[in-house]
Motif scaffolding. Sequence first.
Motif, PDB file in Angstrom:
ATOM      1  N   VAL A 262      10.419  23.165 -11.284  1.00  0.00           N
ATOM      2  CA  VAL A 262      10.803  24.551 -11.582  1.00  0.00           C
ATOM      3  C   VAL A 262       9.781  25.517 -10.984  1.00  0.00           C
ATOM      4  O   VAL A 262      10.142  26.539 -10.374  1.00  0.00           O
ATOM      5  N   SER A 263       8.499  25.192 -11.142  1.00  0.00           N
ATOM      6  CA  SER A 263       7.434  26.053 -10.605  1.00  0.00           C
ATOM      7  C   SER A 263       7.508  26.129  -9.076  1.00  0.00           C
ATOM      8  O   SER A 263       7.324  27.197  -8.486  1.00  0.00           O
ATOM      9  N   ALA A 264       7.776  24.990  -8.441  1.00  0.00           N
ATOM     10  CA  ALA A 264       7.879  24.962  -6.982  1.00  0.00           C
ATOM     11  C   ALA A 264       9.057  25.803  -6.503  1.00  0.00           C
ATOM     12  O   ALA A 264       8.951  26.552  -5.519  1.00  0.00           O
ATOM     13  N   LEU A 265      10.194  25.715  -7.195  1.00  0.00           N
ATOM     14  CA  LEU A 265      11.367  26.521  -6.841  1.00  0.00           C
ATOM     15  C   LEU A 265      11.086  28.011  -7.036  1.00  0.00           C
ATOM     16  O   LEU A 265      11.468  28.841  -6.198  1.00  0.00           O
ATOM     17  N   ALA A 266      10.434  28.341  -8.142  1.00  0.00           N
ATOM     18  CA  ALA A 266      10.109  29.747  -8.414  1.00  0.00           C
ATOM     19  C   ALA A 266       9.162  30.306  -7.353  1.00  0.00           C
ATOM     20  O   ALA A 266       9.316  31.444  -6.890  1.00  0.00           O
ATOM     21  N   GLU A 267       8.187  29.495  -6.954  1.00  0.00           N
ATOM     22  CA  GLU A 267       7.239  29.907  -5.919  1.00  0.00           C
ATOM     23  C   GLU A 267       7.965  30.137  -4.593  1.00  0.00           C
ATOM     24  O   GLU A 267       7.710  31.124  -3.898  1.00  0.00           O
ATOM     25  N   TRP A 268       8.890  29.237  -4.249  1.00  0.00           N
ATOM     26  CA  TRP A 268       9.619  29.394  -2.986  1.00  0.00           C
ATOM     27  C   TRP A 268      10.545  30.612  -3.033  1.00  0.00           C
ATOM     28  O   TRP A 268      10.669  31.331  -2.046  1.00  0.00           O
ATOM     29  N   LYS A 269      11.155  30.867  -4.181  1.00  0.00           N
ATOM     30  CA  LYS A 269      12.041  32.027  -4.294  1.00  0.00           C
ATOM     31  C   LYS A 269      11.266  33.322  -4.041  1.00  0.00           C
ATOM     32  O   LYS A 269      11.757  34.239  -3.358  1.00  0.00           O
ATOM     33  N   LEU A 270      10.056  33.394  -4.579  1.00  0.00           N
ATOM     34  CA  LEU A 270       9.207  34.563  -4.373  1.00  0.00           C
ATOM     35  C   LEU A 270       8.808  34.688  -2.904  1.00  0.00           C
ATOM     36  O   LEU A 270       8.892  35.767  -2.309  1.00  0.00           O
ATOM     37  N   ARG A 271       8.398  33.582  -2.293  1.00  0.00           N
ATOM     38  CA  ARG A 271       7.989  33.610  -0.886  1.00  0.00           C
ATOM     39  C   ARG A 271       9.167  33.967   0.027  1.00  0.00           C
ATOM     40  O   ARG A 271       9.000  34.699   0.999  1.00  0.00           O
ATOM     41  N   GLN A 272      10.340  33.435  -0.291  1.00  0.00           N
ATOM     42  CA  GLN A 272      11.518  33.731   0.514  1.00  0.00           C
ATOM     43  C   GLN A 272      11.823  35.229   0.479  1.00  0.00           C
ATOM     44  O   GLN A 272      12.135  35.840   1.511  1.00  0.00           O
ATOM     45  N   HIS A 273      11.723  35.837  -0.693  1.00  0.00           N
ATOM     46  CA  HIS A 273      11.956  37.273  -0.848  1.00  0.00           C
ATOM     47  C   HIS A 273      10.930  38.074  -0.041  1.00  0.00           C
ATOM     48  O   HIS A 273      11.277  39.068   0.614  1.00  0.00           O
ATOM     49  N   GLU A 274       9.670  37.624  -0.065  1.00  0.00           N
ATOM     50  CA  GLU A 274       8.622  38.311   0.695  1.00  0.00           C
ATOM     51  C   GLU A 274       8.876  38.215   2.201  1.00  0.00           C
ATOM     52  O   GLU A 274       8.603  39.161   2.947  1.00  0.00           O
ATOM     53  N   LEU A 275       9.402  37.076   2.640  1.00  0.00           N
ATOM     54  CA  LEU A 275       9.750  36.913   4.055  1.00  0.00           C
ATOM     55  C   LEU A 275      10.830  37.913   4.459  1.00  0.00           C
ATOM     56  O   LEU A 275      10.767  38.526   5.530  1.00  0.00           O
ATOM     57  N   TYR A 276      11.822  38.079   3.591  1.00  0.00           N
ATOM     58  CA  TYR A 276      12.896  39.034   3.867  1.00  0.00           C
ATOM     59  C   TYR A 276      12.349  40.459   3.930  1.00  0.00           C
ATOM     60  O   TYR A 276      12.745  41.263   4.779  1.00  0.00           O
ATOM     61  N   GLU A 277      11.427  40.766   3.022  1.00  0.00           N
ATOM     62  CA  GLU A 277      10.856  42.117   2.994  1.00  0.00           C
ATOM     63  C   GLU A 277      10.112  42.417   4.289  1.00  0.00           C
ATOM     64  O   GLU A 277      10.190  43.529   4.809  1.00  0.00           O
ATOM     65  N   ARG A 278       9.383  41.437   4.810  1.00  0.00           N
ATOM     66  CA  ARG A 278       8.655  41.637   6.060  1.00  0.00           C
ATOM     67  C   ARG A 278       9.602  41.842   7.236  1.00  0.00           C
ATOM     68  O   ARG A 278       9.243  42.434   8.255  1.00  0.00           O
ATOM     69  N   LEU A 279      10.836  41.334   7.086  1.00  0.00           N
ATOM     70  CA  LEU A 279      11.849  41.531   8.126  1.00  0.00           C
ATOM     71  C   LEU A 279      12.600  42.853   7.956  1.00  0.00           C
ATOM     72  O   LEU A 279      13.485  43.185   8.750  1.00  0.00           O
ATOM     73  N   GLY A 280      12.247  43.601   6.902  1.00  0.00           N
ATOM     74  CA  GLY A 280      12.832  44.915   6.700  1.00  0.00           C
ATOM     75  C   GLY A 280      13.992  44.970   5.729  1.00  0.00           C
ATOM     76  O   GLY A 280      14.643  46.016   5.591  1.00  0.00           O
ATOM     77  N   TYR A 281      14.252  43.879   5.008  1.00  0.00           N
ATOM     78  CA  TYR A 281      15.352  43.876   4.042  1.00  0.00           C
ATOM     79  C   TYR A 281      14.846  44.325   2.678  1.00  0.00           C
ATOM     80  O   TYR A 281      13.754  43.940   2.248  1.00  0.00           O
ATOM     81  N   THR A 282      15.642  45.118   1.997  1.00  0.00           N
ATOM     82  CA  THR A 282      15.279  45.541   0.633  1.00  0.00           C
ATOM     83  C   THR A 282      15.717  44.503  -0.389  1.00  0.00           C
ATOM     84  O   THR A 282      15.193  44.449  -1.502  1.00  0.00           O
ATOM     85  N   SER A 283      16.699  43.697  -0.032  1.00  0.00           N
ATOM     86  CA  SER A 283      17.134  42.600  -0.898  1.00  0.00           C
ATOM     87  C   SER A 283      17.468  41.397  -0.013  1.00  0.00           C
ATOM     88  O   SER A 283      17.662  41.536   1.195  1.00  0.00           O
TER      89      SER A 283
END
Length: 389
Positions: A262-283
């Motif tokens: 669960v912790s690993a999935l939660a960590e990846w979900k956060l990192r994935q969102h940060e990757l999208y933000e760096r690409l200019g996506y708000t969501s």
Amino acid sequence: MTMKIKSKTLKNGLKSYYFRIILNGKATHKRGFSNRKEAVNAYRAYKVAEANGELESQQTKRIKFNELAKEWLAMKEKDVRPSTYKKIEERYKLHVYPYFKGMYLDELTPIKAQKFVNQLATKLVGYTDSLDIVNQIYKKAIQYGYVDKNPFENVDKPRAKKASSRDTVKFYDVEQLRRFLNSAYQLYSKDHYERYVFFRLLAFTGMRKGEALALNWDDVDLANKTLSISKTVVTVDNGEVISNEPKTKASNRLMALDDETVSALAEWKLRQHELYERLGYTSSPCNYVFNSEVNSFINLSRPRMWARSIAKNANLPAIIIHGFRHTYATLAVQSGMDIKQLQYQLGHNDVHTTLQIYAEVTNKQKTETARIFANFVNQSNQISNQKNN
């Protein structure tokens, strides 16, 4: 004429279905059907042929193996999933069609059949899969009256070709699995963290590769520590797609997750969102847990390359991705998981598939069993000698 489907119990305990029909003016029996539905369909086919005046020509006409194979493949396509059919079709084209090209069904002798089997065994690790295709086609040939006997019925099955040295084990033991996951974390904890998460998920749930790659974040309930499996990635003629049709009826299931996964999935979900933000996506523009560079699901072949790199880094033999499912099942048996629990976890429709796993024990278990037995016998013998003295 009333349809009368009869059955008899064979020596092996299975039932065989048959019916009586007037064929070319003579009463005859058609036998060898494995279930009533199959016998009913064959009976109706005979009646249609009779109404069209085709029975006589059907019995006298000789047809080639690959002619019937074409019909068999057409029927098979309707009975199995697209990805399964594609594998069967490719196996037939590569390993069956060339040998039988131009050959009539009734001209294949047992000697020729054995020659075919021997050739397969020298070329393929899993040659019995191709042999099964041939056997099923000859089963149809017997039902349709083209031949009286299957020439492959009593062939000897030689030892198959050895697997490539790079895939020397089918699954990992508990220590090897720890080393593999530690290696995955070392390689991908900074970049491509999802690759570590992917293998942890396979190792700790026993889910299929296609099921993992088809996951949406909506399928993951981090709060309640559960994972819903309801779809899979399948291969069809024009590529790979997400299929909502389960591998088996039991494939749709809700799985509990351990805290670290669960912790690993939660960590990846956060990192994935940060990757999208760096690409200019708000969501997040992509809802797949394991997303590709084009914000779709990852290709089925990609994890195999990851696994090889991880295994090499850990100085481990490589295993195919399905081997992680076997690893989960084996370790679950060793830990004492109940047979019905394991059947549910793996999404097996038939408990016999799960029972096969129970029948396979690791070398460590075999050695331990032998040691325990030897100790028991030796101790009993010592006690007996002491009493006699």
